[in-house]
Design a protein around this motif. Structure first.
Motif, short mmCIF file in Angstrom:
data_model
loop_
_atom_site.label_atom_id
_atom_site.label_comp_id
_atom_site.label_asym_id
_atom_site.label_seq_id
_atom_site.Cartn_x
_atom_site.Cartn_y
_atom_site.Cartn_z
N THR A 18 8.73 -2.53 3.14
CA THR A 18 9.77 -1.49 2.40
C THR A 18 9.26 -0.24 2.65
O THR A 18 8.08 0.32 2.42
CB THR A 18 9.90 -2.18 1.13
OG1 THR A 18 10.37 -3.15 0.98
CG2 THR A 18 10.94 -0.99 0.55
N GLN A 19 10.26 0.68 3.04
CA GLN A 19 10.12 2.24 3.23
C GLN A 19 11.01 2.88 2.24
O GLN A 19 12.19 2.76 2.21
CB GLN A 19 10.52 2.59 4.57
CG GLN A 19 9.65 1.83 5.66
CD GLN A 19 8.24 2.05 5.55
OE1 GLN A 19 7.70 2.89 5.36
NE2 GLN A 19 7.43 0.97 5.87
N VAL A 20 10.54 3.64 1.28
CA VAL A 20 11.22 4.59 0.28
C VAL A 20 10.12 5.79 -0.19
O VAL A 20 9.02 5.45 -0.24
CB VAL A 20 11.62 3.60 -0.78
CG1 VAL A 20 10.56 3.24 -1.80
CG2 VAL A 20 12.71 4.46 -1.66
N PRO A 68 15.06 6.19 -9.56
CA PRO A 68 14.99 4.70 -10.11
C PRO A 68 13.94 3.94 -9.14
O PRO A 68 14.11 4.30 -7.98
CB PRO A 68 16.18 4.26 -10.27
CG PRO A 68 17.00 5.05 -9.24
CD PRO A 68 16.29 6.48 -9.30
N VAL A 69 13.38 2.90 -9.55
CA VAL A 69 12.62 2.18 -8.72
C VAL A 69 13.50 1.16 -7.87
O VAL A 69 14.60 0.92 -8.49
CB VAL A 69 11.38 1.27 -9.41
CG1 VAL A 69 10.48 2.34 -10.03
CG2 VAL A 69 12.02 0.49 -10.56
N LEU A 70 13.20 0.67 -6.85
CA LEU A 70 14.13 -0.30 -6.20
C LEU A 70 14.31 -1.27 -6.88
O LEU A 70 13.46 -1.80 -7.88
CB LEU A 70 13.38 -0.46 -4.61
CG LEU A 70 13.60 0.43 -3.80
CD1 LEU A 70 12.70 -0.02 -2.50
CD2 LEU A 70 15.08 0.47 -3.20
N VAL A 93 15.57 11.16 -3.82
CA VAL A 93 14.71 10.53 -2.98
C VAL A 93 14.75 11.26 -1.82
O VAL A 93 15.57 12.05 -1.31
CB VAL A 93 15.08 9.21 -2.65
CG1 VAL A 93 14.96 7.95 -3.83
CG2 VAL A 93 16.30 8.96 -1.81
N THR A 94 13.42 11.34 -0.88
CA THR A 94 13.28 11.93 0.33
C THR A 94 13.75 10.79 1.47
O THR A 94 13.06 9.75 1.24
CB THR A 94 12.10 12.23 0.82
OG1 THR A 94 11.79 13.43 -0.51
CG2 THR A 94 11.81 13.01 1.92
N PRO A 95 14.59 11.31 2.20
CA PRO A 95 15.15 10.13 3.14
C PRO A 95 14.11 9.68 3.83
O PRO A 95 12.85 10.35 4.31
CB PRO A 95 16.25 10.96 4.10
CG PRO A 95 16.71 11.90 3.15
CD PRO A 95 15.53 12.43 2.06
N VAL A 96 13.88 8.28 4.60
CA VAL A 96 12.90 7.98 5.38
C VAL A 96 13.25 7.82 6.76
O VAL A 96 12.58 7.44 7.57
CB VAL A 96 12.46 6.53 4.63
CG1 VAL A 96 11.76 6.72 3.29
CG2 VAL A 96 13.67 5.51 4.56
#
Length: 416
Positions: free
Chosen positions: A57-59, A66-68, A331-334
């Motif tokens: 997982t990449q985030v 929020p968390v995944l 979030v910062t885009p991955v």
């Protein structure tokens, strides 16, 4: 030592010893079980960003993000901003897996410009349907019966009919020609994980795609007006069998995408606008969806989640969409959804932002041929039957009760 105490010590020792013996065996069994599960390659394509080529997982959560969602079981999945192209989170994004009927998105995106849903008709022959695989999903096309191209596209999008795909492919010039065109279009879109063998998504050796590629393909398809309308249609009337001496009747077909129609434990998803679901024994369940909420448009793809929970592919897709809408801007885009090869994003401006999809074929179509399709429950508060053409600010009611949200699609693209 009292007898009772000796017995207690003996029992305790036996329990401890059995724990020492059994625990390693249980762990070994668990490891052995885990070994049976397919593992993603250690290295995958890094197209769209280095992190997208890494397994797992990449985030990159920012303040207040929020968390995944917990309990995600998909072997591969991705959540992306459909307009900007930002990948908000991903899991094994470039893992090449069987796509099942989500391959029909590429079929439609490739062939719709050539096979427009006009009044053109085709009389079906035995040879048109000769190669349809055993156990295929079918819309119910009959030999020696005539259908419009519009009918056939409804069969592809709503019922995921392999019979409709084969007839359209024959009209295009044949299955090999359709496969070749699809592969060429995939390469133009930079969907480089995708290998086309069967245009309907039927299990075939070597046929693969990835969550990343299916997301690119869906984003490209949504550039086309007819594609948007078909993908968002909940139900429609389809021509039935012609009986001698009687008027040809129709029967209703319903979209197999449960986030549009709901049912059997799945609720319609608010703001859903398509796109395509699939299932085969080899691929498991696959799904790509697009939804709009509060001015944001997100794409999600989930491939092969656990079979233990009924309709997990829809439930996990809905959870990821909920997370994406809540996480947007936090979030910062991955990574990013790359543009097609023919598009230069290094100059000019675009309302769609980086990664915008091609103008080639954009918004092609008769523009309204799908209006004859009707939503089965357009008035429901759940949103069942509401077709969103993703990208709009105003709801426009069309002839058949299909609603279109006209935002900023097709995306405006930079040119050299």
């Amino acid at each position: 030592m009292p007898a009772l105490k000796k017995i207690a010590l003996t029992v305790t020792s036996a329990i401890l010893l059995s724990g020492l013996v059994l625990s390693p065996a249980s762990a070994a069994d668990k490891d052995k079980s885990d070994d049976k599960q397919p593992k993603p390659p250690a290295t995958m394509s890094s197209l769209g960003g280095e992190r997208l080529g890494k397994p797992g997982t990449q985030v990159a959560l920012g303040p207040g993000a929020p968390v995944l969602p917990k309990g995600l079981t998909g072997r591969s999945w991705i959540v992306a901003d459909a307009e900007k192209g930002d990948v908000l989170a991903a899991h094994n994004a470039h893992w090449r897996l069987p796509p099942a009927s989500t391959m029909k998105m590429l079929f439609a995106d490739t062939l719709l410009p050539a096979l427009q849903p006009t009044t053109l008709t085709h009389k079906v022959t035995d040879s048109d349907l000769a190669a349809v695989g055993e156990g295929s999903s079918l819309v119910g096309i009959k030999e020696d019966h005539t259908y419009t191209v519009h009918d056939l596209w409804l069969g592809v999008f709503l019922r995921s009919g392999n019979d409709a795909v084969h007839v359209l492919a024959q009209m295009y010039g044949g299955m090999p020609q359709a496969v070749s065109a699809m592969q060429k279009h995939a390469e133009e879109l930079q969907a480089l994980d995708t290998k086309v063998v069967s245009p309907d998504g039927y299990d075939a050796p070597g046929q693969v795609s990835s969550a990343y590629d299916l997301t690119l393909i869906a984003r490209s398809g949504m550039q086309k007006k007819d594609f948007r309308e078909y993908a968002a249609t909940a139900s429609a009337d389809f021509p039935g069998e012609k009986k001698k001496g009687k008027k040809r009747e129709t029967f209703e077909i319903q979209n197999t995408n449960r986030l549009i129609t709901g049912g059997i434990g799945v609720d319609p998803y608010k703001g859903i606008a398509g796109v395509k679901n699939g299932y085969t024994t080899h691929a498991g369940n696959t799904f790509t969806g697009i939804a709009e909420r509060n001015g944001r448009v997100l794409l999600v793809t989930v491939m092969n989640p656990s079979q233990e929970e009924s309709h997990a592919v829809y439930k996990e897709a809905a959870k990821l969409l909920d997370w994406g809408f809540a996480a947007s801007g936090k979030v910062t885009p991955v990574g990013e959804l790359v543009p097609p090869k023919s598009i230069d994003t290094g100059s000019g401006t675009t309302t769609g932002g980086k990664g915008a999809q091609p103008a080639a074929g954009a918004d092609q179509g008769s523009g309204g041929q799908a209006e004859a399709a009707h939503a089965s429950a357009a008035g429901g508060s759940s949103g069942v039957g509401i077709a969103l053409a993703v990208v709009g600010g105003v709801l426009v009611v069309l002839a058949g009760g299909v609603f279109l949200v006209n935002r900023r699609w097709p995306l405006r693209l930079p040119r050299r």
